[in-house]
Design an enzyme around this catalytic site. Structure first.
Site, short mmCIF file in Angstrom:
data_model
loop_
_atom_site.label_atom_id
_atom_site.label_comp_id
_atom_site.label_asym_id
_atom_site.label_seq_id
_atom_site.Cartn_x
_atom_site.Cartn_y
_atom_site.Cartn_z
N THR A 382 23.68 -33.63 -43.17
CA THR A 382 24.07 -32.50 -42.35
C THR A 382 24.43 -31.40 -43.33
OG1 THR A 382 24.80 -34.04 -40.67
CG2 THR A 382 25.87 -31.89 -40.64
N THR A 400 22.29 -29.99 -38.52
CA THR A 400 21.86 -31.27 -39.08
C THR A 400 20.48 -31.69 -38.63
OG1 THR A 400 22.56 -33.57 -39.36
CG2 THR A 400 22.85 -32.64 -37.19
N ASN A 402 20.40 -35.05 -39.05
CA ASN A 402 21.05 -36.36 -39.06
C ASN A 402 20.91 -36.96 -40.45
OD1 ASN A 402 22.63 -38.39 -38.13
ND2 ASN A 402 20.98 -39.58 -37.24
N SER A 453 28.26 -36.14 -31.37
CA SER A 453 28.26 -35.72 -32.76
C SER A 453 29.66 -35.86 -33.35
CB SER A 453 27.82 -34.26 -32.84
OG SER A 453 27.96 -33.77 -34.15
N SER A 454 29.73 -35.77 -34.67
CA SER A 454 31.03 -35.70 -35.35
C SER A 454 31.23 -34.34 -36.00
CB SER A 454 31.12 -36.77 -36.44
OG SER A 454 30.98 -38.05 -35.89
N GLY A 474 28.44 -35.02 -43.43
CA GLY A 474 28.97 -36.33 -43.78
C GLY A 474 29.08 -37.32 -42.65
N1 GLY Z 1 24.29 -36.42 -37.11
C1 GLY Z 1 25.64 -36.43 -37.45
C2 GLY Z 1 26.53 -35.90 -36.39
O1 GLY Z 1 26.08 -35.15 -35.55
O2 GLY Z 1 27.68 -36.21 -36.36
#
Ligand code: GLY
EC number: 2.3.2.2
Length: 570
Positions: A382, A400, A402, A453-454, A474
C-alpha cells in the site's frame, strides 16, 4: 540526502542523454534525482513513497495548485514510478480538510464484481484456495482509484490535464528506477510471467538494476485516455474493453458493467478528541479510523507519557489495546453499506473502559481469554502520501493494490497492474488472509460490497487547524503504526523524524504475537517475554509519511527511512 547510489549517479548523465526525455518540461529530472528524507517549508510540503512523485507534487504547488492538486498529481505519478503500490488499478481512501475548515473523507475502495459470491475462493471440500484471492485475475476488485482522483479534483484549482501530464511523460519517456524498485521487479519476475500471457513492461531478459530505465508506453496511452475522456477513459471505452479481454484471457470476473457502475463515495469523516487535539480519520469500509480511535482512547486512563517511549510498560499497554481493537475488527467491522456495523457502540467511552477491565499491567494478556467485545448495536503493499499547503488545505491519502504489485496481472494493452484486494474479504470465517487477519459475516464477500480495509489516512487538528498529516502502508499494521506515530508526537513529544523512524511494534489479536520491528530495544523485548508475551521480529513495520506543523507555522515533512520515501517542500 540519500543518493540513489554513487555508481548510478555516475551513470545518470549518460542515461539522460540516451533517453532524450523532456525533463525540463516536467520540472523533475527522471534520470537524476536523490532521496530527500526531510523538508522544511512555509508554502507547502509533500511526502510520498517516491522522490519523483514528491517532486511532481511540489512542482504543482509552485505552479499555483493547492494541496488537492498536488495530491492528485503525486498519486498519478506514483502509479508510474512506484508500480509496486502506486496505482490506477487499485483503490484507497482520502481524508482531507479544506482551507475553509471543511473535513472530508473519500472512499474509493475497490468493490467485489457482480459475479463474486461468498464462497468464491473455496474448493469443493470447502477449503480456501491458497492463491486465487492473492494473485492473478480472480483476485482483483473493481478499481476505484481513478474515480477517487476525479472526486478529489472538485477541491483542486488546476485543470486535471495539468495534473496528469507529468505521469504521462514519465510513463512515456521512462525514468531511472531505484535499487528498491529493481529488487522488487526482480523478486516478482516469475509471478509476472505466470500471471500474464502478454509481455509486460516489468519483465525483461536481464535482471533489473538501479538506474535502469522503466518505460510504460501502454500505461501512458491509458493515462492519455483518462486525460482526454475523463472517467469514461478508464471505466468505459477502450480501457474497459482491454480489462474485459484480460479477464477473459485469465479467468477473471470483472465485467464492463462492473466498471461502468463503479462510484467513489463521500463518507462522513470519523472525528474524535485526543488529549487536546482532534483526530480526523477514515470510517468504514476502512477499519483504520475506528481502530485508531479505539486504541488511542483505550490508553487514555493510563499515564502513557510517564511510562516512556518504547518502554516495556508503554509497549505492554499499547499491545493490549491493539489486541482488543483487532478482536473487534474481526467480529464487527465490514462495509457498513452491507452490514450493520455497531459504529457508535465500538467508540462508546463506557464500552472502551470496560474492554480494559481485564488488563493486568506486567502480565501478558491472552487472545483466547480476550475476544471481541459486545458493543451496543447503535445503529504488504500500500502507499501513503501527505500534502499540506500554506492556506491550510490538508490531504492524507492511502491507496493500494493490496499485495506488492497487486495481483501481478497487468491489463494487456492498458499497462496497469490489477489489485488483489479481494483477499481483504474474509474468504471463510476464521481463516486468515494475507495479513493473518480473520473475519466473519461482517466482511463476507457479496457483489458490489467493499472489502474491509485497515488504511488509516489521518489528520490531527489543533484548534481546528492541521497540526499533523499522517498515514502509512502496511496491511493490518497500518492502524497500529498511525496509532504509534500519533502517540509518539502527542504523548512522548518526539520530534517528527523520531516519531516516524523509531522502531514500531504490532499486535492484531490473532495470532497472539507481538511483532517487533528490527532494531527494537533488546532489553524491552526481554521484559515483554518475561511478562509472558510471544515476540516475533519483522524487518519493517510501516512506511509513515508525516507532515507536522511546528509552533510558528513552519511545516516539517518526513519521508520514512524504511524505503525510497521522500519529502519535498518550499
Ligand atoms: N489492502 C490493505 C488494506 O486495505 O488494509
Amino acid at each position: 540526502m540519500n543518493p540513489l547510489n554513487l555508481r548510478n549517479l555516475l551513470l545518470l548523465p549518460f542515461l539522460t542523454l540516451l533517453a532524450c526525455t523532456p525533463a525540463r518540461k516536467l520540472a523533475v529530472y527522471p534520470f537524476q534525482y536523490s532521496v530527500q528524507k526531510k523538508a522544511e517549508a512555509t508554502h507547502g510540503a509533500v511526502v510520498s513513497a517516491h522522490p519523483l512523485a514528491s517532486q511532481v507534487g511540489l512542482a504543482i504547488l509552485k505552479k499555483g495548485g493547492n494541496a488537492f492538486d498536488a495530491a492528485i498529481a503525486t498519486q498519478l505519478t506514483l502509479a508510474v514510478v512506484y508500480p509496486g503500490a502506486g496505482n490506477i488499478g487499485g483503490g484507497g481512501f482520502l481524508v482531507g480538510q479544506t482551507a475553509a475548515g471543511k473535513t472530508l473523507a473519500l472512499d474509493f475502495r475497490e468493490t467485489a464484481p457482480a459475479a463474486a459470491h461468498r464462497d468464491l475462493y473455496l474448493d469443493a471440500q470447502g477449503a480456501v484456495h491458497p492463491t486465487k484471492s492473492i494473485s492473478g485475475h480472480l483476485s482483483g476488485g473493481v478499481p476505484g482509484t481513478v474515480a477517487g482522483l476525479f472526486e478529489t479534483h472538485r477541491y483542486a484549482r488546476l485543470p486535471f490535464r495539468d495534473l496528469i501530464a507529468p505521469a504521462i511523460e514519465l510513463a512515456e519517456g521512462g525514468f531511472a528506477i531505484t535499487e528498491h524498485e529493481a529488487a522488487g521487479l526482480n523478486h516478482f519476475r516469475d509471478s509476472f510471467l505466470k500471471y500474464n500471457s502478454r509481455p509486460t513492461a516489468f519483465v525483461r531478459a536481464t535482471p533489473w538494476k538501479a538506474g535502469d530505465t522503466l518505460r510504460q508506453t501502454e500505461l501512458a496511452a491509458t493515462l492519455r485516455r483518462i486525460r482526454d475522456e475523463g472517467l469514461p477513459g478508464f471505466y468505459g471505452g477502450e480501457t474497459a474493453r482491454l480489462v474485459v479481454e484480460e479477464m477473459q484471457r485469465g479467468g477473471g470476473i470483472i465485467s464492463a458493467a462492473d466498471l461502468s457502475a463503479y462510484t467513489a463515495k463521500w463518507r462522513e469523516p470519523l472525528r474524535f478528541a485526543y488529549k487536546g487535539y482532534e483526530v480526523v480519520s477514515m470510517p468504514m469500509p476502512s477499519s483504520g479510523g475506528t481502530l485508531l480511535a479505539q486504541m488511542l482512547r483505550m490508553t487514555e486512563g493510563y499515564p502513557l507519557a510517564a511510562y516512556g517511549h518504547n518502554s516495556a510498560a508503554a509497549v505492554q499497554l499499547m499491545t493490549e489495546v491493539e489486541r482488543r481493537a483487532f478482536a473487534d475488527r474481526a467480529e464487527h467491522m465490514g462495509d457498513a453499506d452491507f452490514y450493520p456495523v455497531p459504529q457508535a457502540g465500538l467508540l462508546d467511552s463506557a464500552y472502551l473502559r470496560a474492554r480494559m477491565r481485564d488488563y493486568v499491567p506486567g502480565r501478558a494478556g491472552s487472545s483466547t481469554l480476550t475476544g471481541p467485545g459486545a458493543p451496543r448495536k447503535v445503529s504488504e503493499q500500500t502507499t501513503h502520501l501527505s500534502v499540506l499547503d500554506a492556506d491550510g488545505n490538508a490531504v492524507s491519502v492511502t491507496t493500494t493494490l493490496n499485495n506488492s504489485y497487486g495481483s501481478k496481472t497487468v491489463i494487456g494493452g492498458a499497462g496497469f497492474l490489477l489489485n488483489d484486494e479481494m483477499d481483504d474479504f474474509s474468504a471463510k470465517p476464521g481463516v486468515p488472509n494475507l495479513y493473518g487477519a480473520v473475519g466473519g459475516e461482517a466482511n463476507a464477500i457479496a457483489p458490489g460490497k467493499r472489502m474491509l480495509s485497515s488504511m488509516t489516512p489521518s489528520i490531527v487538528l489543533q484548534n481546528g487547524r492541521p497540526w499533523a498529516v499522517v498515514g502509512t502502508p502496511g496491511g493490518t499494521t497500518i492502524p497500529t503504526s498511525v496509532f504509534q506515530s500519533i502517540v509518539n508526537l502527542v504523548d512522548f513529544r518526539l520530534d517528527p523524524e523520531a516519531a516516524v523512524n523509531r522502531p514500531k511494534f504490532h499486535h492484531q489479536w490473532l495470532p497472539d504475537v507481538v511483532y517487533v520491528e528490527k532494531g527494537f530495544p533488546v532489553e524491552v523485548r526481554q521484559q515483554l517475554e518475561a511478562m509472558g508475551y510471544k515476540l516475533e521480529e519483522r524487518p519493517q513495520i510501516g512506511r509513515t509519511e508525516l507532515i507536522q506543523v511546528l509552533p510558528g507555522g513552519r511545516m516539517v515533512a518526513i519521508g520514512d527511512g524504511r524505503g525510497d520515501d521522500a519529502a519535498a517542500g518550499y
